[in-house]
Design a protein around this motif. Structure first.
Motif, short mmCIF file in Angstrom:
data_model
loop_
_atom_site.label_atom_id
_atom_site.label_comp_id
_atom_site.label_asym_id
_atom_site.label_seq_id
_atom_site.Cartn_x
_atom_site.Cartn_y
_atom_site.Cartn_z
N THR A 282 0.82 -1.22 0.00
CA THR A 282 0.00 0.00 0.00
C THR A 282 0.85 1.27 0.00
OG1 THR A 282 -0.15 -0.02 2.42
CG2 THR A 282 -1.88 -1.18 1.21
N ALA A 283 2.16 1.13 -0.22
CA ALA A 283 3.05 2.28 -0.25
C ALA A 283 2.77 3.14 -1.48
CB ALA A 283 4.51 1.82 -0.25
N THR A 284 3.29 4.33 -1.48
CA THR A 284 3.12 5.22 -2.62
C THR A 284 3.68 4.59 -3.90
OG1 THR A 284 3.30 7.12 -1.13
CG2 THR A 284 3.58 7.54 -3.50
N ALA A 285 4.84 3.94 -3.76
CA ALA A 285 5.40 3.12 -4.84
C ALA A 285 5.26 1.68 -4.38
CB ALA A 285 6.85 3.49 -5.11
N PRO A 286 4.12 1.04 -4.66
CA PRO A 286 3.78 -0.22 -4.00
C PRO A 286 4.51 -1.44 -4.56
CG PRO A 286 2.07 0.32 -5.55
CD PRO A 286 3.03 1.48 -5.57
N LEU A 287 4.52 -2.47 -3.73
CA LEU A 287 4.87 -3.82 -4.17
C LEU A 287 3.56 -4.47 -4.61
CD1 LEU A 287 6.97 -6.17 -4.36
CD2 LEU A 287 6.19 -6.82 -2.05
N TRP A 288 3.35 -4.58 -5.90
CA TRP A 288 2.08 -5.12 -6.40
C TRP A 288 1.94 -6.57 -5.96
CZ3 TRP A 288 -1.79 -2.63 -9.24
CH2 TRP A 288 -1.55 -1.28 -9.52
N PHE A 302 -2.13 -2.10 14.08
CA PHE A 302 -1.17 -1.01 13.94
C PHE A 302 -1.80 0.19 13.23
CE2 PHE A 302 3.24 -3.23 14.31
CZ PHE A 302 2.87 -3.69 15.56
N HIS A 303 -2.61 -0.08 12.20
CA HIS A 303 -3.18 1.03 11.44
C HIS A 303 -4.21 1.80 12.26
CE1 HIS A 303 -4.12 3.42 7.93
NE2 HIS A 303 -5.41 3.13 8.06
N VAL A 304 -4.98 1.09 13.08
CA VAL A 304 -5.95 1.76 13.94
C VAL A 304 -5.24 2.62 14.98
CG1 VAL A 304 -7.67 1.35 15.75
CG2 VAL A 304 -7.80 0.09 13.59
N CYS A 305 -4.16 2.11 15.53
CA CYS A 305 -3.42 2.84 16.56
C CYS A 305 -2.62 4.00 15.98
CB CYS A 305 -2.47 1.89 17.30
SG CYS A 305 -3.30 0.62 18.28
N ASP A 306 -2.00 3.76 14.82
CA ASP A 306 -1.11 4.76 14.23
C ASP A 306 -1.17 4.59 12.71
OD1 ASP A 306 0.81 6.67 13.74
OD2 ASP A 306 2.50 5.36 14.23
N PRO A 307 -1.96 5.40 11.99
CA PRO A 307 -2.13 5.22 10.54
C PRO A 307 -0.80 5.03 9.83
CG PRO A 307 -3.59 6.93 11.34
CD PRO A 307 -2.73 6.54 12.50
N ARG A 308 -0.79 4.05 8.90
CA ARG A 308 0.47 3.62 8.30
C ARG A 308 0.96 4.54 7.19
NH1 ARG A 308 2.80 1.01 11.71
NH2 ARG A 308 4.09 -0.07 10.17
N GLY A 309 0.09 5.36 6.64
CA GLY A 309 0.52 6.26 5.57
C GLY A 309 0.47 5.58 4.21
N GLY A 310 1.32 6.03 3.28
CA GLY A 310 1.27 5.49 1.92
C GLY A 310 -0.05 5.84 1.26
N GLN A 311 -0.74 4.85 0.71
CA GLN A 311 -2.03 5.07 0.07
C GLN A 311 -3.20 4.87 1.03
OE1 GLN A 311 -2.42 3.44 -4.05
NE2 GLN A 311 -0.45 2.47 -3.65
N LEU A 312 -2.92 4.63 2.30
CA LEU A 312 -3.98 4.34 3.27
C LEU A 312 -4.42 5.60 4.00
CD1 LEU A 312 -2.68 1.02 4.89
CD2 LEU A 312 -4.29 1.30 2.98
N THR A 313 -5.72 5.77 4.11
CA THR A 313 -6.26 6.85 4.92
C THR A 313 -6.46 6.35 6.35
OG1 THR A 313 -8.53 6.23 4.34
CG2 THR A 313 -7.42 7.87 2.94
N HIS A 322 -10.12 1.98 2.50
CA HIS A 322 -10.06 1.43 1.14
C HIS A 322 -8.63 1.05 0.80
CE1 HIS A 322 -11.52 0.82 -2.94
NE2 HIS A 322 -10.44 1.47 -3.39
N LEU A 323 -8.43 -0.21 0.41
CA LEU A 323 -7.12 -0.69 0.00
C LEU A 323 -6.93 -0.48 -1.50
CD1 LEU A 323 -7.04 -4.05 2.00
CD2 LEU A 323 -5.64 -2.04 2.46
N PRO A 324 -5.73 -0.14 -1.93
CA PRO A 324 -5.50 0.09 -3.36
C PRO A 324 -5.49 -1.22 -4.14
CG PRO A 324 -3.45 0.26 -2.16
CD PRO A 324 -4.52 0.13 -1.12
#
Length: 398
Positions: A282-288, A302-313, A322-324
């Protein structure tokens, strides 16, 4: 021929050969070609963890009047351990019942030789009144609602009073015999002393047991816990280095793998490895990633506690994140006794509108209580991997 499935381990995997052997066994059980991705050498330095742990010791000195047992744990261990509301009425009721029972037993027909002694001067109502006066001054007993402990406290208190009124009992302790008009003050004083003694004994016992339990937990689960926390901290600070290691292993198979939707990768990941896989997909330059299987993983937590960034809101609580399209399919396995396993289907939504699939893994008694590392050898896990990666059988949430 399909590209191999890449397997990313979680925390505390320092032995590359051991991890490679585990992946080989899992590949054989699942019937899928697998490539291990080892990054444990980049994890936390854990050689000197023991230097940070408190040392358990025991005290052999006998407690004397006026001395409190030296704490071997937290200073206010009792308050921390027993924080729920205590029913003092129930406490005193149990003590009263035990005192009356013991006084009655001490003056039964089998003890006729003592029935004319000072025992018949012991009034249970008076004793309870003195207990009530001294109860708030106890440090440990007033914080327990354990019926057995309270009953034994009442019996011990009553037995000590009976001993003081026994004509055959050594009078060196200023007993109650012949107390006359001073009997009430002597009973009050003795109740307070004995209650204080019993409280100190209870405190010493609780602290000793607590210290041994604390030491046992540290010895049994401490290394795994510290390595888990240590590796999480290292990954948070050195995420790029870990991702580069994953990318390096994939490139060694084929440099085009995961670079675009034309040739996505398939990944199996355990524990923190699942967090790594989701972060990369889900990174900006993702591993498809065509298909991801995680087990005992914490990506949603982890995402609920501390948003992971990249393409994730960030997760707002009402609608899933929403996952890319770079993360096409996700199956998440969890074992009911694994406290480090979390669900994904409520927090995330795949690009096609479906949820990641959360599948429970039945607990097996042979795995014991610590199940976080048990997935590797569970037949059901291998079966799911084979179904998803080899047969592409659709799965549903359970």
């Amino acid at each position: 021929m399909k590209d191999p499935v890449f397997v990313i381990h979680g925390v505390a995997n320092r032995d590359r050969d051991e991890f490679t052997a585990a992946v080989s066994a899992l590949a054989a059980a699942a019937g899928v070609d697998m490539v291990p991705v080892h990054w444990g050498d980049l994890g936390a330095q854990d050689r000197f963890i023991d230097a940070t742990l408190p040392v358990y010791r025991t005290d052999t000195d006998t407690l004397r009047d006026g001395e409190a047992p030296e704490p071997v744990m937290a200073k206010h261990f009792a308050a921390a351990l027993l924080t729920e509301t205590i029913d003092e009425v129930r406490q005193l009721s149990l003590l009263d019942a035990a005192v009356r029972e013991q006084l009655s037993a001490g003056n039964d027909a089998q003890d006729e030789g003592l029935r004319d002694s000072g025992r018949d001067k012991l009034d249970p109502d008076e004793i309870l009144e003195y207990v009530r006066e001294a109860w708030a001054d106890t440090e440990w007993l007033c914080r327990t609602d354990d019926a057995q402990l309270l009953l034994e406290t009442g019996r011990s208190l009553a037995r000590s009073l009976l001993d003081e009124t026994d004509p055959d009992y050594d009078d060196s302790y200023h007993g109650l015999r012949g107390g006359g008009t001073d009997l009430h003050s002597r009973v009050r004083s003795l109740v307070r002393r004995r209650l204080k003694d019993l409280d100190r004994v209870a405190g010493a016992a609780v602290q000793a047991v607590g210290a041994r339990l604390n030491h046992a937990v540290r010895s049994r689960f401490g290394p795994g816990t510290t390595r888990f926390l240590g590796d999480v901290l290292v990954y948070q600070r050195h995420r790029d280095a870990v991702h580069a290691r994953v990318r390096q292993v994939i490139d060694e198979v084929h440099p085009e793998l995961g670079r675009s939707s034309a040739r996505p990768v398939r990944i199996v990941a355990h524990s923190l490895g699942g967090v790594i896989a989701v972060d990369m997909a889900t990174a900006t330059a993702p591993l498809w990633t065509e298909s991801l299987i995680t087990f005992g993983s914490q990506a949603a937590f982890f995402h609920v506690c501390d948003p992971r960034g990249g393409q994730l809101t960030p997760y707002g609580g009402s609608t899933p994140v929403h996952l890319p399209a770079s993360l096409n399919r996700w199956t998440n396995l969890w074992e009911p006794l694994d406290i480090l396993a979390f669900a994904a289907s409520k927090v995330f939504q795949l690009h096609d509108g479906t949820a990641p699939v959360d599948l429970p893994v039945s607990h097996q008694a042979s795995t014991g209580m610590w199940t976080h590392s048990a997935y590797w050898n569970l037949p059901h896990v291998a079966t799911v991997i084979g179904d998803v990666m080899r047969q592409n059988r659709p799965l549903e949430n359970q």
